[in-house]
Design a protein around this motif. Structure first.
Motif, PDB file in Angstrom:
ATOM      1  N   LEU A  18       0.848  -1.187   0.000  1.00 11.25           N
ATOM      2  CA  LEU A  18       0.000   0.000   0.000  1.00 11.25           C
ATOM      3  C   LEU A  18       0.884   1.237   0.000  1.00 11.25           C
ATOM      4  N   ARG A  19       0.512   2.210  -0.848  1.00 12.29           N
ATOM      5  CA  ARG A  19       1.246   3.483  -0.890  1.00 12.29           C
ATOM      6  C   ARG A  19       0.266   4.652  -0.961  1.00 12.29           C
ATOM      7  N   HIS A  20       0.637   5.719  -0.279  1.00 12.49           N
ATOM      8  CA  HIS A  20      -0.150   6.954  -0.270  1.00 12.49           C
ATOM      9  C   HIS A  20       0.802   8.090   0.101  1.00 12.49           C
ATOM     10  N   PRO A  21       0.620   9.278  -0.488  1.00 12.91           N
ATOM     11  CA  PRO A  21       1.558  10.383  -0.212  1.00 12.91           C
ATOM     12  C   PRO A  21       1.660  10.758   1.262  1.00 12.91           C
ATOM     13  N   SER A  22       0.609  10.511   2.031  1.00 12.28           N
ATOM     14  CA  SER A  22       0.596  10.929   3.438  1.00 12.28           C
ATOM     15  C   SER A  22       1.150   9.876   4.390  1.00 12.28           C
ATOM     16  N   HIS A  23       1.461   8.685   3.880  1.00 12.81           N
ATOM     17  CA  HIS A  23       1.794   7.592   4.787  1.00 12.81           C
ATOM     18  C   HIS A  23       3.070   6.872   4.401  1.00 12.81           C
TER      19      HIS A  23
ATOM     20  N   THR B 256       5.154   3.554   3.391  1.00 13.04           N
ATOM     21  CA  THR B 256       4.848   2.422   2.522  1.00 13.04           C
ATOM     22  C   THR B 256       4.707   1.160   3.368  1.00 13.04           C
ATOM     23  N   LEU B 257       3.598   0.458   3.158  1.00 11.32           N
ATOM     24  CA  LEU B 257       3.263  -0.722   3.949  1.00 11.32           C
ATOM     25  C   LEU B 257       3.253  -1.957   3.057  1.00 11.32           C
TER      26      LEU B 257
ATOM     27  N   ASP C 263       8.488   0.830   4.529  1.00 13.85           N
ATOM     28  CA  ASP C 263       8.831   1.304   5.867  1.00 13.85           C
ATOM     29  C   ASP C 263       8.309   0.373   6.946  1.00 13.85           C
ATOM     30  N   VAL C 264       7.190  -0.297   6.655  1.00 14.11           N
ATOM     31  CA  VAL C 264       6.544  -1.209   7.591  1.00 14.11           C
ATOM     32  C   VAL C 264       6.243  -2.504   6.842  1.00 14.11           C
ATOM     33  N   ILE C 265       6.566  -3.644   7.452  1.00 13.36           N
ATOM     34  CA  ILE C 265       6.369  -4.939   6.813  1.00 13.36           C
ATOM     35  C   ILE C 265       5.632  -5.861   7.765  1.00 13.36           C
ATOM     36  N   VAL C 266       4.491  -6.378   7.315  1.00  6.67           N
ATOM     37  CA  VAL C 266       3.715  -7.337   8.101  1.00  6.67           C
ATOM     38  C   VAL C 266       4.060  -8.738   7.621  1.00  6.67           C
ATOM     39  N   LEU C 267       4.439  -9.604   8.565  1.00  4.59           N
ATOM     40  CA  LEU C 267       4.869 -10.956   8.234  1.00  4.59           C
ATOM     41  C   LEU C 267       3.978 -11.981   8.917  1.00  4.59           C
ATOM     42  N   ASN C 268       3.509 -12.959   8.161  1.00  8.12           N
ATOM     43  CA  ASN C 268       2.799 -14.091   8.738  1.00  8.12           C
ATOM     44  C   ASN C 268       3.850 -15.033   9.317  1.00  8.12           C
ATOM     45  N   ALA C 269       3.972 -15.002  10.639  1.00  5.93           N
ATOM     46  CA  ALA C 269       5.153 -15.574  11.288  1.00  5.93           C
ATOM     47  C   ALA C 269       4.833 -16.695  12.265  1.00  5.93           C
ATOM     48  N   GLY C 270       3.709 -17.375  12.091  1.00  4.03           N
ATOM     49  CA  GLY C 270       3.334 -18.427  13.035  1.00  4.03           C
ATOM     50  C   GLY C 270       3.992 -19.770  12.798  1.00  4.03           C
ATOM     51  N   MET C 271       4.791 -19.893  11.737  1.00  2.65           N
ATOM     52  CA  MET C 271       5.538 -21.128  11.461  1.00  2.65           C
ATOM     53  C   MET C 271       4.587 -22.307  11.253  1.00  2.65           C
TER      54      MET C 271
END
Length: 302
Positions: free
Chosen positions: A194-199, A201-202, A224-232
């Motif tokens: 996701l990208r937006h000028p006010s935020h 980058t996710l 700048d922010v990364i969400v990871l599915n990390a439950g193995m």
């Protein structure tokens, strides 16, 4: 597996107070989790992420309310996944942490893939059939159309929605050996940026291990922010099919300035990595201040 109610110590929470210049909602950290309703009470330009349960996220970004990978059933509604770790346990392992009405009050839905721990029968029944839903490919779109959803859109590398730019990203749902053993079950998966000028980058990586697709996405978008599915998540006889501690460490090394957020934990039977164990590994490996592990119902300002 640690008890799902495990939460960080006060010291761990204070160490995590900075999210690349944005602070975590104090009430989420030191008291009860912040509800989705509270998360959207402020200015529309504020971006936030709520860990609902498992891989289900509420993302408020660019003034748009997104719901990601909705699994909306009651606790214990489904049998455990056959042939996986802890299959005797029923899914979801824990209840939804906030009222259903708050979760589904969104502008659009993003479904990274159609595995039942990302898109369930309850979501099919309870979501507004007219709400826009973004999916990874034509096959998934056809299945959602068949379920009665009228506005299904296929994500591309350059999709726009109400001023927010969305880009589909690839992933690999397990090792090469796992994909060879279970090609139809593991199948194609995706994430998105996701990208937006006010935020900031996710990047939401989706169900993937560390691989070239993830590395390429980081190099291309510099999130700048990364969400990871990390439950193995573990299928008996195979290596884990989503990220575990070493995968998360690899992402940190590829993006040392990004804040990582761990999701898809302690909510379905085959996810064997606890929040406490991942937190301990990150501390031992020296990157705990770049990793947030929200509890179910907890909201982060991003």
């Amino acid at each position: 597996m640690a008890d799902p109610s495990d939460t960080p110590t006060a010291l761990d929470r204070r160490q995590a107070m900075t999210l690349a210049g944005a602070t975590i909602l104090a009430s989420a950290l030191f008291a009860a989790p912040v509800s989705i309703g509270a998360a959207i009470a402020g200015p529309a330009t504020r971006a936030s992420l709520t860990q609902v349960r498992n891989a289900t996220l509420r993302i408020d970004y660019g003034g748009v309310r997104f719901l990601v990978d909705p699994v909306l059933a009651d606790k214990d509604a489904y049998p455990g996944f056959e042939g996986t770790a802890n299959s005797q346990r029923r899914n979801p392992l824990v209840p939804l942490p906030m009222p259903l009405a708050s979760i589904i009050d969104v502008d659009a839905v993003i479904v990274t893939h159609l595995h039942p721990d990302h898109w369930d029968e309850a979501a099919k029944a309870k979501l507004n059939k007219a709400r826009p839903i973004f999916v990874q490919n034509a096959g998934d779109a056809a299945q959602l159309h068949a379920s009665g959803f009228a506005d299904v859109r296929i994500l591309t590398e350059n999709t726009a929605f109400r001023g927010v730019r969305l880009s589909r990203t690839g992933g690999q749902h397990g090792t090469d050996a796992a994909l060879k053993a279970l090609p139809q079950i593991l199948g194609p998966v995706s994430g998105f940026v996701l990208r937006h000028p006010s935020h900031k980058t996710l990047y939401v990586a989706g169900d993937t291990i560390w691989n070239r697709e993830v590395e390429r996405t980081i190099a291309t978008y510099a999130p700048d922010v990364i969400v990871l599915n990390a439950g193995m998540a573990t299928v008996i006889g195979l290596d884990p099919i989503i990220m575990g501690p070493t995968d998360v460490l690899a992402v940190h090394r590829a993006a040392p300035n990004a804040m990582l957020i761990a999701s898809h934990m302690e909510a379905v039977n085959h996810c064997i990595l606890s929040r406490a164990d991942l937190r301990a590994f990150a501390k031992q490996s020296g990157y705990s201040q770049r990793l947030l592990i929200p509890a179910d119902g907890e909201t982060l300002v991003i």
